[in-house]
Every structure is written in structure tokens, then in C-alpha cells.
Design a protein around this motif. Structure first.
Motif, PDB file in Angstrom:
ATOM      1  N   GLU A 123       0.859  -1.198   0.000  1.00 47.77           N
ATOM      2  CA  GLU A 123       0.000   0.000   0.000  1.00 47.77           C
ATOM      3  C   GLU A 123       0.895   1.247   0.000  1.00 47.77           C
ATOM      4  OE1 GLU A 123      -3.534   1.573  -0.544  1.00 47.77           O
ATOM      5  OE2 GLU A 123      -3.309  -0.587  -0.192  1.00 47.77           O
ATOM      6  N   ILE A 124       0.663   2.130  -0.994  1.00 49.28           N
ATOM      7  CA  ILE A 124       1.499   3.331  -1.122  1.00 49.28           C
ATOM      8  C   ILE A 124       0.640   4.576  -0.936  1.00 49.28           C
ATOM      9  CG2 ILE A 124       2.952   4.674  -2.709  1.00 49.28           C
ATOM     10  CD1 ILE A 124       3.727   1.865  -3.919  1.00 49.28           C
ATOM     11  N   ALA A 125       1.072   5.477  -0.045  1.00 48.91           N
ATOM     12  CA  ALA A 125       0.328   6.714   0.240  1.00 48.91           C
ATOM     13  C   ALA A 125       1.114   7.924  -0.266  1.00 48.91           C
ATOM     14  CB  ALA A 125       0.083   6.844   1.738  1.00 48.91           C
ATOM     15  N   ILE A 126       0.390   9.037  -0.419  1.00 50.66           N
ATOM     16  CA  ILE A 126       0.988  10.279  -0.931  1.00 50.66           C
ATOM     17  C   ILE A 126       0.794  11.388   0.099  1.00 50.66           C
ATOM     18  CG2 ILE A 126       0.645  12.118  -2.643  1.00 50.66           C
ATOM     19  CD1 ILE A 126       0.094   9.997  -4.714  1.00 50.66           C
ATOM     20  N   LEU A 127       1.841  12.222   0.270  1.00 54.53           N
ATOM     21  CA  LEU A 127       1.745  13.369   1.180  1.00 54.53           C
ATOM     22  C   LEU A 127       2.503  14.556   0.584  1.00 54.53           C
ATOM     23  CD1 LEU A 127       0.803  14.224   4.114  1.00 54.53           C
ATOM     24  CD2 LEU A 127       3.159  13.767   4.807  1.00 54.53           C
ATOM     25  N   PHE A 133      -0.283   5.939   7.950  1.00 50.97           N
ATOM     26  CA  PHE A 133       1.109   5.490   7.844  1.00 50.97           C
ATOM     27  C   PHE A 133       1.650   5.122   9.229  1.00 50.97           C
ATOM     28  CE2 PHE A 133       5.764   6.424   7.209  1.00 50.97           C
ATOM     29  CZ  PHE A 133       5.993   5.381   6.316  1.00 50.97           C
ATOM     30  N   LYS A 134       1.341   5.966  10.206  1.00 52.11           N
ATOM     31  CA  LYS A 134       1.818   5.725  11.571  1.00 52.11           C
ATOM     32  C   LYS A 134       1.247   4.416  12.131  1.00 52.11           C
ATOM     33  CE  LYS A 134       2.619   8.201  15.866  1.00 52.11           C
ATOM     34  NZ  LYS A 134       2.441   9.442  16.610  1.00 52.11           N
ATOM     35  N   ASN A 135      -0.003   4.127  11.770  1.00 50.33           N
ATOM     36  CA  ASN A 135      -0.658   2.917  12.272  1.00 50.33           C
ATOM     37  C   ASN A 135      -0.407   1.684  11.402  1.00 50.33           C
ATOM     38  OD1 ASN A 135      -1.712   4.316  14.438  1.00 50.33           O
ATOM     39  ND2 ASN A 135      -3.579   4.890  13.362  1.00 50.33           N
ATOM     40  N   GLY A 136       0.457   1.848  10.365  1.00 54.49           N
ATOM     41  CA  GLY A 136       0.857   0.706   9.559  1.00 54.49           C
ATOM     42  C   GLY A 136      -0.124   0.303   8.473  1.00 54.49           C
ATOM     43  N   ARG A 137      -1.148   1.155   8.222  1.00 55.53           N
ATOM     44  CA  ARG A 137      -2.123   0.811   7.175  1.00 55.53           C
ATOM     45  C   ARG A 137      -1.557   1.049   5.777  1.00 55.53           C
ATOM     46  NH1 ARG A 137      -5.873   2.459  11.290  1.00 55.53           N
ATOM     47  NH2 ARG A 137      -5.728   4.662  10.728  1.00 55.53           N
ATOM     48  N   SER A 138      -0.520   1.866   5.671  1.00 56.43           N
ATOM     49  CA  SER A 138       0.203   2.002   4.392  1.00 56.43           C
ATOM     50  C   SER A 138       1.664   1.637   4.654  1.00 56.43           C
ATOM     51  CB  SER A 138       0.083   3.419   3.839  1.00 56.43           C
ATOM     52  OG  SER A 138       0.501   4.377   4.780  1.00 56.43           O
ATOM     53  N   HIS A 139       2.325   1.106   3.644  1.00 55.86           N
ATOM     54  CA  HIS A 139       3.694   0.602   3.822  1.00 55.86           C
ATOM     55  C   HIS A 139       4.754   1.601   3.369  1.00 55.86           C
ATOM     56  CE1 HIS A 139       1.043  -2.959   3.214  1.00 55.86           C
ATOM     57  NE2 HIS A 139       1.687  -3.369   4.304  1.00 55.86           N
ATOM     58  N   ILE A 140       4.428   2.352   2.304  1.00 51.11           N
ATOM     59  CA  ILE A 140       5.392   3.315   1.737  1.00 51.11           C
ATOM     60  C   ILE A 140       4.704   4.667   1.642  1.00 51.11           C
ATOM     61  CG2 ILE A 140       6.782   3.921  -0.295  1.00 51.11           C
ATOM     62  CD1 ILE A 140       6.902   0.873  -0.922  1.00 51.11           C
ATOM     63  N   LEU A 141       5.393   5.711   2.133  1.00 59.89           N
ATOM     64  CA  LEU A 141       4.863   7.070   2.031  1.00 59.89           C
ATOM     65  C   LEU A 141       5.705   7.838   1.031  1.00 59.89           C
ATOM     66  CD1 LEU A 141       2.823   9.169   3.080  1.00 59.89           C
ATOM     67  CD2 LEU A 141       4.532   9.851   4.771  1.00 59.89           C
ATOM     68  N   THR A 160       6.900  14.895  -0.406  1.00 60.89           N
ATOM     69  CA  THR A 160       7.893  15.957  -0.613  1.00 60.89           C
ATOM     70  C   THR A 160       8.595  16.173   0.722  1.00 60.89           C
ATOM     71  OG1 THR A 160       6.223  17.606  -0.071  1.00 60.89           O
ATOM     72  CG2 THR A 160       6.550  17.110  -2.410  1.00 60.89           C
ATOM     73  N   SER A 161       9.395  17.222   0.809  1.00 60.65           N
ATOM     74  CA  SER A 161      10.129  17.480   2.057  1.00 60.65           C
ATOM     75  C   SER A 161       9.212  17.966   3.163  1.00 60.65           C
ATOM     76  CB  SER A 161      11.241  18.503   1.810  1.00 60.65           C
ATOM     77  OG  SER A 161      10.685  19.717   1.354  1.00 60.65           O
ATOM     78  N   VAL A 162       7.882  17.928   2.941  1.00 56.26           N
ATOM     79  CA  VAL A 162       6.926  18.289   3.987  1.00 56.26           C
ATOM     80  C   VAL A 162       7.131  17.422   5.231  1.00 56.26           C
ATOM     81  CG1 VAL A 162       5.054  16.751   3.248  1.00 56.26           C
ATOM     82  CG2 VAL A 162       4.493  18.859   4.411  1.00 56.26           C
ATOM     83  N   ILE A 163       7.708  16.231   5.044  1.00 55.90           N
ATOM     84  CA  ILE A 163       7.912  15.336   6.190  1.00 55.90           C
ATOM     85  C   ILE A 163       9.207  15.657   6.931  1.00 55.90           C
ATOM     86  CG2 ILE A 163       6.620  13.425   5.163  1.00 55.90           C
ATOM     87  CD1 ILE A 163      10.057  12.574   5.447  1.00 55.90           C
ATOM     88  N   GLU A 164       9.947  16.677   6.447  1.00 57.73           N
ATOM     89  CA  GLU A 164      11.248  16.974   7.043  1.00 57.73           C
ATOM     90  C   GLU A 164      11.130  17.416   8.502  1.00 57.73           C
ATOM     91  OE1 GLU A 164      13.639  21.184   6.503  1.00 57.73           O
ATOM     92  OE2 GLU A 164      12.307  20.514   4.946  1.00 57.73           O
ATOM     93  N   VAL A 165      10.060  18.114   8.853  1.00 56.19           N
ATOM     94  CA  VAL A 165       9.962  18.691  10.195  1.00 56.19           C
ATOM     95  C   VAL A 165       9.199  17.774  11.144  1.00 56.19           C
ATOM     96  CG1 VAL A 165       9.149  20.640  11.555  1.00 56.19           C
ATOM     97  CG2 VAL A 165      10.051  21.016   9.270  1.00 56.19           C
ATOM     98  N   GLY A 166       9.937  17.095  12.016  1.00 57.86           N
ATOM     99  CA  GLY A 166       9.338  16.475  13.186  1.00 57.86           C
ATOM    100  C   GLY A 166       8.491  15.228  13.062  1.00 57.86           C
ATOM    101  N   VAL A 167       8.162  14.763  11.873  1.00 57.00           N
ATOM    102  CA  VAL A 167       7.260  13.605  11.766  1.00 57.00           C
ATOM    103  C   VAL A 167       7.920  12.383  12.412  1.00 57.00           C
ATOM    104  CG1 VAL A 167       6.101  12.062  10.159  1.00 57.00           C
ATOM    105  CG2 VAL A 167       6.174  14.499   9.681  1.00 57.00           C
ATOM    106  N   ASN A 168       7.159  11.704  13.257  1.00 57.00           N
ATOM    107  CA  ASN A 168       7.729  10.634  14.074  1.00 57.00           C
ATOM    108  C   ASN A 168       6.998   9.313  13.846  1.00 57.00           C
ATOM    109  OD1 ASN A 168       8.933   9.067  16.006  1.00 57.00           O
ATOM    110  ND2 ASN A 168       8.068  10.150  17.748  1.00 57.00           N
ATOM    111  N   VAL A 169       7.611   8.424  13.054  1.00 59.11           N
ATOM    112  CA  VAL A 169       7.058   7.080  12.847  1.00 59.11           C
ATOM    113  C   VAL A 169       8.197   6.083  13.123  1.00 59.11           C
ATOM    114  CG1 VAL A 169       5.916   5.506  11.227  1.00 59.11           C
ATOM    115  CG2 VAL A 169       5.485   7.965  11.085  1.00 59.11           C
ATOM    116  N   PRO A 170       8.305   5.590  14.366  1.00 55.84           N
ATOM    117  CA  PRO A 170       9.435   4.722  14.731  1.00 55.84           C
ATOM    118  C   PRO A 170       9.584   3.487  13.858  1.00 55.84           C
ATOM    119  CG  PRO A 170       8.237   5.430  16.693  1.00 55.84           C
ATOM    120  CD  PRO A 170       7.419   5.861  15.513  1.00 55.84           C
ATOM    121  N   ASN A 171       8.470   3.010  13.276  1.00 58.78           N
ATOM    122  CA  ASN A 171       8.536   1.782  12.477  1.00 58.78           C
ATOM    123  C   ASN A 171       9.116   2.005  11.077  1.00 58.78           C
ATOM    124  OD1 ASN A 171       7.952  -1.067  12.387  1.00 58.78           O
ATOM    125  ND2 ASN A 171       6.400  -0.568  10.863  1.00 58.78           N
ATOM    126  N   ALA A 172       9.257   3.283  10.659  1.00 59.12           N
ATOM    127  CA  ALA A 172       9.824   3.577   9.333  1.00 59.12           C
ATOM    128  C   ALA A 172      11.346   3.553   9.440  1.00 59.12           C
ATOM    129  CB  ALA A 172       9.338   4.938   8.846  1.00 59.12           C
TER     130      ALA A 172
END
Length: 724
Positions: free
Chosen positions: A551-555, A571-579, A582-594
Motif C-alpha cells: 500500500e502506497i500513500a501520498i503526502l 502510515f503511523k498505524n501501519g495501514r500504508s507501507h510506503i509514504l 515531498t520534504s513536507v515530512i522533514e519537520v518532526g514527523v515521528n514514525v518509529p517503524n519507518a
């Protein structure tokens, strides 16, 4: 055209005859007054040594030629009927055709048979392969031709010179700026302008006066002149910034704040409940902040640490000390904390983190964003949060019932009123302006303590300059058990092997990020369209051809806040496997399983940004991997990316990027509000420290600048500049 009554504040519009295009171009360049133009310095200097003979030109050369211009005419292009000018440039070695599209005025601007300097890229005529042509080159008339560039045919002299090259905008050329400055010089205005830098300071550091500096920077006779002038104006700008910072620091030390006398044992018990052992760096940071809380004046501190170094945990421990301190003259209630972050995703994440830290105490925690409001704990379920109305949340905040409020910019709207706001935390604070910081600080009659936090690696010289009013604390350790991210620079033919490694990680139950420089595919019909991967197309491609089973998600930033939140939650709950993002995820996003991140078009990101992106997979004790794909294979690009592999931390990386690329390119005027000239000077630690030393002495001696009215005036002009 101009008069002797010209003043620095005279507008260019009223002083010179401008057409609409010129007026708009000057406005775009933020050049409104004569003084603005005097402080608009050359980006570089052209040198006749770099000029070429026409016979030596080859396709794709970027060159300067001097010669005689003939055959000037205006016409319409055959197919598209575009207006254009064309001419022939001739020197003693040969001739070359030149064409200007959408510039019919060129034929009227230059006289037939004049000597000219032409600068631009040499291309090949499509209709006549092998025939060279200048397309849309810069052109200006010159009175004589320099020696060695065709002068034996046309005459000339031995006068070799350097000429200034300025940043341009459609309607305003470098030549126009140069000639306009000469008119300003001839007006005598430089004799009347007062130098804001004290004479004894100029003499101490061997810097030219204001008049000499302006002449030398715009019309240098030799290289040493321009170097000396640029040094003077860089010192001036950094010195004035430092003055402002020290004055702010002095002012805040005269204000009252909340005295928070914490119980060290209680704070230690709170920290001991963390799901990890606090590092020595975290313990030191907490101690620094708690010591500041005991003072009568407000704290102003910057906490700088790599992604994953535990800044949020430090913030939580210090918030605990504030929250468990009752207001003055009261045994009940709590002092309040406002925690501001740049994105809704991050606000929700911190809200959840603080629930985990504080839930055992039953403390009310609020969340406010433009999408809605939440409160913990819920009345119906004390282990969960609940959605509440904005009106209800604001009422409880104003009453002091909610001691911890986390949010985005919504925190600084006029409708948010606190009862006892004692502490403000701003995460990634360079994303917020000075005015916004002050708006938060001024909410109460007593000024709250301020903690700014950033994961952006900042070179020491830049930190000393732009954060001169803040005490600096570094988190230079990572939590125990964290393994360094394995970083690999990937060549195109190794792409499939990387995908197999990613597939193995996902099969183990892990997740992955794929980062692209663009959101959507560029229009291939547009000129200069960047051929780089986009989130939308790359997600589609890897779903169809690489990872159809996952499962691939877009952000990306164009999505609605609620959609972003939903994608991140999945994504955090594991319902998607690949996110794919863009660099929008650069600031602070926390998903320990990634544990895996692929970065496409890596040369389009700064090293500090790449380091932060890589930090997204440094959130657990699992081994993490970063695969860096670059479209460019130049030596400079590969050297930069290799530094990403070898640097031990973000601070080391920032210093490398500063040395290699320069501060202007690394951070940019837009982000920090500092001119490119001063940004380059920030490479020079001695200059920054000298400016800082002089500013500190002067403010200690005369904090209101009563005896330095010109410096005071310079500071008031600088207040409009965005320093963060």
C-alpha cells in the motif's frame, strides 16, 4: 533628470524618469529610494581578462566579446510573429550573429557602428548547423575597446578595468543600475551622507568610510578596493544585527517573569518515567532551563539538536516544572505553557507525545489548529482525548483550566487569551517571524519564559549572528542504543538492488519513505522544465512496476490539512507501507517503524535538509537506511553527498556546507533576512566575533544608544527585516 537636492530617502520614481516596466522591476527588486540603490551591491565583477575573441568561440560557451555592431534591425519572427532584434558583432578575428527575442527596443537603444560589449551564451543556429549565434545576450555600448580584444582593428587604449554586474529584473539591466549610480555619485550626495559606524571602530578594523566604501564597491579601480568595501559593509550589517540582539537581551533582562522554583526530585521522577534513559546532554539542557526559571527576568534560550536527539523530552520535563508550580499568591491552579509548532501534523504528534508523558498526572492538555481543537482527558474516557469546540477550548484556556496548549499559528490569534502564561516553546523557530514571537511574549503583563527549538543544523557563526539575543544549548548526543543510519549514494544502475533491500525491510514489518523534489510532473512544453521526479508520478510508477503488493500513500503541501492528518495517521498505524512525499515530512514527523528512506533528486536539497530528511528514520533502535539518488553526477555534487555519509552530526555537516557552498546559497536571504554579502561574511568567524564584541561593549555602555543617534536610526530601519 536629477537635482542637487537629492537625498538618500528620495524615491527613484521622483528622481529619475522611469517607464512602467522599470518602475515595476525596481519594486520587484525592493529598490524604492536612492539609498536602496546605493546599498544594492554588485553580485560580481566582470573582468576584461575573461573576454574572448569571436574566432575562439564554441557552442555552449558563456562568453564576453567586444566589437563593432552592424546590421541592427527589428523584425517579426517568421513562424510565431514574435518581435525581435538582430545584429552582427565583429572584431578583428571574425563575426557572430546576435538575436534578441521580445526585445525590439535593442535596435533603438544601440547606435549602428557603435563599439559594444556583448555577454551571453553561444548557441548554434537550428537553420544553419555550425553557425554560431548569441541568443538574448546582455549588450551595452562602450566608449573604447579594451586592449587585446580587437583594438588593433578599431582603435582603443590600454585602459583595463573591472565592471560591476548587478542582479537584474525584466526592465532593469545591470547597465542601467551602473549608469544611474554614476548620476547619484555626481550629485554630491555622498558628501552629505553620515556614516553610522563610529570613526574609531573603522580605524580599529581598517575599514573604509561610508563614502569611500560606496565608491569602491560600485566602481573599484582594483580588486583590493572591492574586497575592502565588501568587508566594511558586511561588518556594518552584522554589527547592526548584533546591536539589535544585545539591545533585545538587555531589554528582556529588565522585564519581570514567573519565578519557577522546581523540586529537583519531582523533575527527576518525571524524567525517570521516560521510556528511554535520558542522555547526559538532555540532563544538562533540563538543568540549564530550570536554572533560568529561578531568575526574575524571562529566559530566552535556543535548544539546538539533531533530529531524534530528544528535544521534545527536554521540553516535556521543563513543562512539568512549570505546570506543577502554582501561580503567585495562590495554592491552587497551574501556570500555563504555549507550545507552537509549524505544521498541524507536528502539533497532533506533540499532543499525543504530551498525553503519554502527562497522562498519569491527569493534567488537562489542549490542541488548537485551523482544522479543529482537542482536549485530553475526555470526560467519557479518561485515557483518551476528545474533539471539542474552539469556543469551549478558548474559555478553558482563559480560565486557566488547560495548563498546556499545543498548536500551530492559531496560538497567536487575538482570540487566544491565557490566564497565567508562564512558558512559551517554539519548535523550528526560524519558521516564525520576530513579530510573531513578540506577539506571543506580550500576551501577559508578565513576560513568559521562551524556549526556541530547532533541528536545523546551524553553523556557529550564523547562530551567533541571528540568535544573538538567545542563550544557546546544544543536544550533541543521541539516545542510548540508537544506531547511525547507513547512508548510501546510489548510481542509476543500482536502483533495482535498492528496491530489493527496501522490499526485505517491509517484509520484516518495517515501513519506508520515498522523497521527491516536486509534487506534480512539470509541463514538458515549458522552457527550462526540470526533469525531476514528482510525488504523484513516482507513487504511481512504484505501485505499478516496483511494489504492487504494498500500500502506497501520498503526502505533500498542497493537500488539505485534514487529508494530510489522515494519511500520516494511516502510515503511523501501519495501514500504508510506503509514504511517497515531498520534504513536507522533514519537520518532526515521528514514525518509529519507518526504517528506510529513499531520496530522489538529492542535489536539489541542501545538506542540512537532507540530514533532517534522513533523521525521519532515526526514531527507533532498529537499523535504519538512507538511499540517496542524484540526477547530477558532477564532482561537486558527489563531494557534497559524500559528506552526508562521513559527517558525524548535523553541526559538522552545516560547517561543511557553509565552507563549500557559502551561506547565501546554503541558507538564503529569504530565510534569515540577511543580505548575501553578510551571509558570505559569516564564513569569517573573526569578523562575526569582532562585530559581536563591539556591539556588546557599546550596549553595555549605552543601551539606549543616546550617544549614537545614527546607529539608533540604522536599528529602526532594520526592525522591518526578518531575522529568522
Amino acid at each position: 533628470m536629477y537635482t542637487c537636492t537629492m537625498q538618500p530617502e528620495s524615491t527613484l520614481k521622483d528622481t529619475f524618469r522611469l517607464n512602467d516596466l522599470q518602475y515595476k522591476a525596481l519594486k520587484k527588486l525592493q529598490l524604492n529610494t536612492v539609498e536602496d540603490l546605493l546599498y544594492y551591491f554588485p553580485v560580481r565583477y566582470g573582468d576584461v581578462v575573461k573576454s574572448r575573441t569571436i574566432a575562439s568561440l564554441q557552442k555552449d560557451d558563456i562568453a564576453i566579446v567586444y566589437g563593432k555592431i552592424t546590421g541592427l534591425r527589428t523584425k517579426k519572427a517568421f513562424k510565431k510573429k514574435i518581435s525581435m532584434s538582430e545584429a552582427t558583432i565583429e572584431d578583428e578575428t571574425g563575426k557572430i550573429h546576435a538575436v534578441w527575442f521580445h526585445q525590439p527596443y535593442i535596435a533603438k537603444m544601440i547606435q549602428e557602428g557603435a563599439f559594444v560589449k556583448v555577454e551571453g551564451k553561444v548557441s548554434e543556429k537550428k537553420s544553419a548547423p555550425g553557425t554560431l549565434v548569441f541568443t538574448n545576450p546582455e549588450i551595452e555600448s562602450v566608449s573604447v575597446l579594451p586592449t587585446g580584444v580587437g583594438d588593433s582593428l578599431f582603435g582603443g587604449d590600454d585602459n583595463s578595468f573591472a565592471y560591476p554586474v548587478y542582479g537584474e529584473s525584466r526592465g532593469i539591466t545591470s547597465r542601467w543600475i551602473h549608469h544611474t549610480l554614476q548620476k547619484i555619485f555626481r550629485s554630491g550626495i555622498l558628501d552629505e551622507m553620515k556614516d553610522p559606524i563610529p570613526k574609531e571602530m573603522l580605524e580599529k578594523y581598517n575599514l573604509p568610510s561610508l563614502k569611500t566604501g560606496l565608491i569602491w564597491i560600485h566602481t573599484p579601480k582594483k580588486t583590493d578596493d572591492s574586497v575592502s568595501a565588501r568587508k566594511r559593509f558586511a561588518f556594518q550589517e552584522i554589527f547592526i544585527i548584533q546591536l539589535e540582539k544585545f539591545r533585545e537581551r538587555k531589554e528582556y533582562q529588565t522585564l519581570s517573569s514567573f519565578t519557577i522554583n522546581d523540586n529537583p526530585k519531582d523533575v527527576k521522577s518525571f524524567v525517570d518515567r521516560f521510556p528511554f534513559k535520558a542522555t547526559d546532554a538532555q540532563t544538562r539542557a533540563i538543568d540549564h532551563i530550570l536554572e533560568d526559571f529561578k531568575k526574575t527576568h524571562p529566559m530566552s534560550r535556543l535548544l539546538e539538536g539533531d533530529v531524534g536527539s530528544g528535544k521534545t523530552a527536554v521540553a516535556a520535563a521543563t513543562v512539568f516544572a512549570v505546570t506543577t508550580t502554582p501561580p503567585k499568591n495562590s495554592e491552587y491552579g497551574n501556570l500555563q505553557t504555549a507550545y507552537m509548532v509549524p505544521t498541524e501534523i507536528l502539533a497532533l504528534q506533540h499532543f499525543e507525545s504530551f498525553i503519554a508523558y502527562f497522562s498519569y498526572l491527569g493534567i488537562n492538555i489542549g490542541l488548537i489548529t485551523s482544522s479543529g481543537c482537542k482536549k485530553f482527558p475526555s470526560k467519557s474516557n479518561p485515557t483518551k482525548s476528545t474533539d471539542i469546540s474552539r469556543t469551549q477550548l478558548l474559555k478553558w484556556v482563559e480560565e486557566g483550566t488547560i495548563p498546556i496548549l499545543i498548536g500551530t499559528h492559531s496560538l497567536i490569534s487575538k482570540s487566544v487569551k491565557f490566564k497565567n502564561l508562564a512558558y512559551i516553546i517554539i519548535d523550528e523557530q526560524h519558521r516564525f517571524g520576530t513579530t510573531q514571537r513578540k506577539a506571543l511574549r506580550r500576551k501577559d503583563n508578565i513576560v513568559p519564559h521562551l524556549l526556541s527549538m530547532t533541528a536545523t543544523p546551524i553553523p556557529r557563526t550564523l547562530a551567533l549572528t541571528v540568535y544573538g539575543d538567545l542563550d544557546l544549548t546544544l543536544l550533541d548526543q543521541m539516545p542510548h542504543g540508537r544506531k547511525p543510519v547507513i547512508t548510501e549514494i546510489i548510481l542509476p544502475n543500482d536502483r533495482e538492488a535498492v528496491y530489493e533491500k527496501v522490499r526485505k525491510e517491509i517484509a520484516l514489518g518495517r515501513q519506508a519513505y520515498v522523497i521527491c523534489p516536486r509534487i506534480f510532473e512539470p509541463d514538458p512544453q515549458k522552457e527550462l522544465a526540470l526533469n525531476v521526479k514528482s510525488v504523484t508520478e513516482e507513487a504511481k510508477r512504484i505501485k505499478e512496476k516496483v511494489f504492487p503488493e504494498y500500500e502506497i500513500a501520498i503526502l505533500h503541501s498542497k493537500m488539505k490539512p485534514a487529508d494530510k492528518e489522515s494519511v500520516m495517521l494511516d502510515f503511523k498505524n501501519g495501514r500504508s507501507h510506503i509514504l511517497c512525499a515531498t520534504s513536507v515530512i522533514e519537520v518532526g514527523v515521528n514514525v518509529p517503524n519507518a526504517t528506510v528512506i529513499i531520496i530522489e533528486g538529492a542535489e536539489r536539497f541542501g545538506l542540512a535538509q537532507l540530514h533532517q530528511l534522513r533523521g525521519r528514520v532515526l526514531r527507533s533502535n532498529h537499523q535504519a537506511y538512507c538511499y540517496v539518488f542524484a540526477d547530477s553526477k558532477t564532482e561537486k555534487t558527489l563531494d557534497r553527498l559524500k559528506a552526508l555519509k562521513t559527517a558525524r552530526n548535523g553541526f559538522e555537516l552545516a560547517e561543511f556546507d557553509l565552507a563549500q557552498r557559502g551561506a547565501g546559497e546554503l541558507y538564503g536571504r529569504k530565510q534569515w533576512g540577511i543580505s548575501d554579502l553578510a551571509m558570505e561574511a559569516i564564513k569569517n568567524i573573526k569578523m562575526v566575533e569582532a562585530a559581536r564584541h563591539e556591539a556588546q561593549i557599546l550596549i553595555e555602555k549605552d543601551s539606549t544608544l543616546k550617544n549614537y543617534p545614527l546607529l539608533k536610526e540604522s536599528l529602526s530601519k532594520n526592525e522591518k527585516v526578518h531575522f529568522e
